[in-house]
Design a protein around this motif. Structure first.
Motif, short mmCIF file in Angstrom:
data_model
loop_
_atom_site.label_atom_id
_atom_site.label_comp_id
_atom_site.label_asym_id
_atom_site.label_seq_id
_atom_site.Cartn_x
_atom_site.Cartn_y
_atom_site.Cartn_z
N ARG A 32 40.94 32.22 34.63
CA ARG A 32 39.76 30.75 35.96
C ARG A 32 38.27 31.68 35.89
NH1 ARG A 32 39.34 31.84 40.87
NH2 ARG A 32 40.31 33.09 42.03
N GLY B 277 35.33 31.81 37.65
CA GLY B 277 35.32 31.44 39.35
C GLY B 277 33.51 32.00 38.78
N SER C 269 31.39 34.96 44.20
CA SER C 269 31.95 34.59 45.60
C SER C 269 33.21 34.72 46.11
CB SER C 269 30.70 34.67 46.29
OG SER C 269 31.20 32.41 46.16
N ASP C 270 34.12 35.00 45.00
CA ASP C 270 35.20 34.63 44.87
C ASP C 270 36.14 35.44 44.93
OD1 ASP C 270 35.28 31.27 43.99
OD2 ASP C 270 35.66 31.62 42.31
N VAL C 271 35.51 36.20 44.77
CA VAL C 271 36.02 37.74 44.69
C VAL C 271 34.91 38.88 45.83
CG1 VAL C 271 37.22 37.61 42.60
CG2 VAL C 271 34.91 38.52 42.31
N LYS D 180 36.62 41.82 48.16
CA LYS D 180 37.99 41.32 49.16
C LYS D 180 38.85 41.62 48.99
CE LYS D 180 35.75 36.81 49.47
NZ LYS D 180 36.09 35.20 49.39
N LYS E 225 28.37 33.62 38.03
CA LYS E 225 29.65 33.02 37.05
C LYS E 225 30.67 34.59 36.12
CE LYS E 225 28.12 28.32 36.51
NZ LYS E 225 28.92 27.29 35.53
#
Length: 411
Positions: A211, A213, A216-218, A306, A348
């Motif tokens: 996907r 992303g 900040s998603d990880v 994270k 991104k």
């Protein structure tokens, strides 16, 4: 101090000569460095000085001292000292000039400048040529080891970035499987983790099941900062100027009450820091071990993965040349162009399945660990050199004592 050392002055021992102007239109690219007060700025087909030498900043970066290992062209913003092997060892001379604080002898408040007469008047003590050569060899050996460690790190970083690009930008394993080939340098079990087709997304085609992303998603952005309520009594501070291309200066220790107001970002093991002020300066790095209240400037965007298996991915994605260039192009603000930390977190990326991410981390994280270990050794050597240099070059410390101190520090 040894009685074998004789009193002299900079002007008597190593007189400064004026560089010669070489405008850009007159330069013809070649094998000889063109050097200013800031170091190498270009190349030319012929040298002005036909030997090794030393370049000293006259205007601009006044008092800077740069070694030229071979023939070079010093321009008119600089002085230079040429090799004179019958009267002085050029490497010893370089180390001597580094200890004299020439950058503090600015004689022009409007445009920083080094006055040659003032520099020539500085008193020095000089040993025999043989002792000069011995001291230069000892210090040069330390410098060579530091350089080798940093060159090794550049190679390791390039390997890690190449792996990241192959897997997550070019999608080489997926393309190989689509063509019925086994992915290069990859065992069968690892290859099985990758899909064999693509699907359309807003970023173009990506491997099926992956996907699009953003970082900040990880990773969490600026996850923790010191305040008057939670701050430690003492902290070790990393400023923007203290890191470049994942090479760190030694942190500066402050009582919290005396620390710069920007010393607020809590740094933790596994974090990635990216400078947001003049991001094109490449003030970024990987925090391998965050001991003793390690603290970064508020000029950094701090990305905290994270999960542990995201550590290598976050660092290598955030510090890709294309992503740093993007930040540099977006920076604004006049004298201090900057970006908001949120722009770093909004970088991104294409996010793979958990199995691929875990496999990548297992391959890339040891490279980052080796880089960090080499950096720690280079820092130890740098601190040792900087501690011994002024005492050794002035005759206050004899060479055997310096060698013993080096052996003890590196044991």
């Amino acid at each position: 101090m040894s009685s074998e050392w004789v009193a002299s002055t900079v002007g008597e021992f190593c007189p400064f000569k004026y560089g010669k102007g070489l405008p850009e239109r007159a330069r013809v690219a070649g094998s000889f460095p063109v050097m200013s007060s800031a170091g190498v700025v270009a190349s030319h087909k012929e040298p002005l000085v036909n030997s090794a030498g030393i370049v000293i900043g006259r205007k601009g970066t006044a008092g800077s001292v740069t070694f030229a290992p071979g023939p070079f062209w010093p321009i008119d913003t600089a002085f230079y000292v040429e090799d004179d092997p019958e009267n002085r060892d050029i490497r010893f001379t370089y180390y001597l000039l580094k200890t004299l604080g020439l950058s503090e002898m600015n004689s022009d408040s409007a445009v920083p400048g080094l006055n040659r007469e003032n520099a020539h008047a500085v008193a020095v003590r000089i040993p025999s040529l043989a002792v000069q050569a011995q001291i230069a060899h000892f210090l040069g050996t330390l410098d060579d080891r530091i350089t080798l460690l940093r060159e090794t790190n550049a190679t390791l970083d390039a390997i890690a970035q190449a792996l990241f690009k192959s897997w997550f930008v070019d999608f080489d394993p997926v393309r190989a499987k689509m063509e019925g080939r086994a992915p290069e340098g990859m065992d069968e079990a690892t290859a099985a983790l990758f899909p064999d087709s693509f699907e359309e997304t807003e970023l173009g085609v990506v491997p099926r099941g992956w996907r699009v992303g953003v970082l900040s998603d990880v990773a969490s952005l600026n996850a923790q900062s010191w305040t008057a309520r939670n701050a430690p009594a003492e902290l070790n501070y990393i400023d923007l100027s203290g890191v470049k291309n994942n090479v760190f200066d030694a942190p500066q220790t402050y009582a919290f009450s005396d620390a710069p107001s920007r010393a607020r970002r809590v740094l933790r093991s596994g974090d990635c820091i990216v400078g947001t002020v003049r991001p094109g300066n490449r003030s970024f790095g990987f925090i391998a071990q965050a001991d003793n209240n390690l603290t970064g400037s508020t000029g950094f965007a701090v990305l905290s993965p994270k999960q542990t298996e995201l550590v290598a991915f976050v660092y290598l994605c955030a510090t890709r040349e294309e992503n740093i260039d993007r930040l540099a192009s977006l920076a604004d603000g006049g004298a201090y162009p900057a970006v908001k930390p949120e722009l770093v977190a909004a970088t991104k990326c294409v996010l793979p399945t958990d199995d691929v991410m875990k496999e990548f981390d297992g391959m890339a994280k040891p490279l980052l660990a080796s880089i960090s270990a080499n950096s720690a050794q280079a820092q130890t050597l740098s601190t040792l050199r900087d501690t011994l240099l002024p005492r050794l070059i002035s005759g206050q410390l004899r060479l055997p004592e310096a060698q013993a101190a080096a052996e003890e520090a590196l044991a």
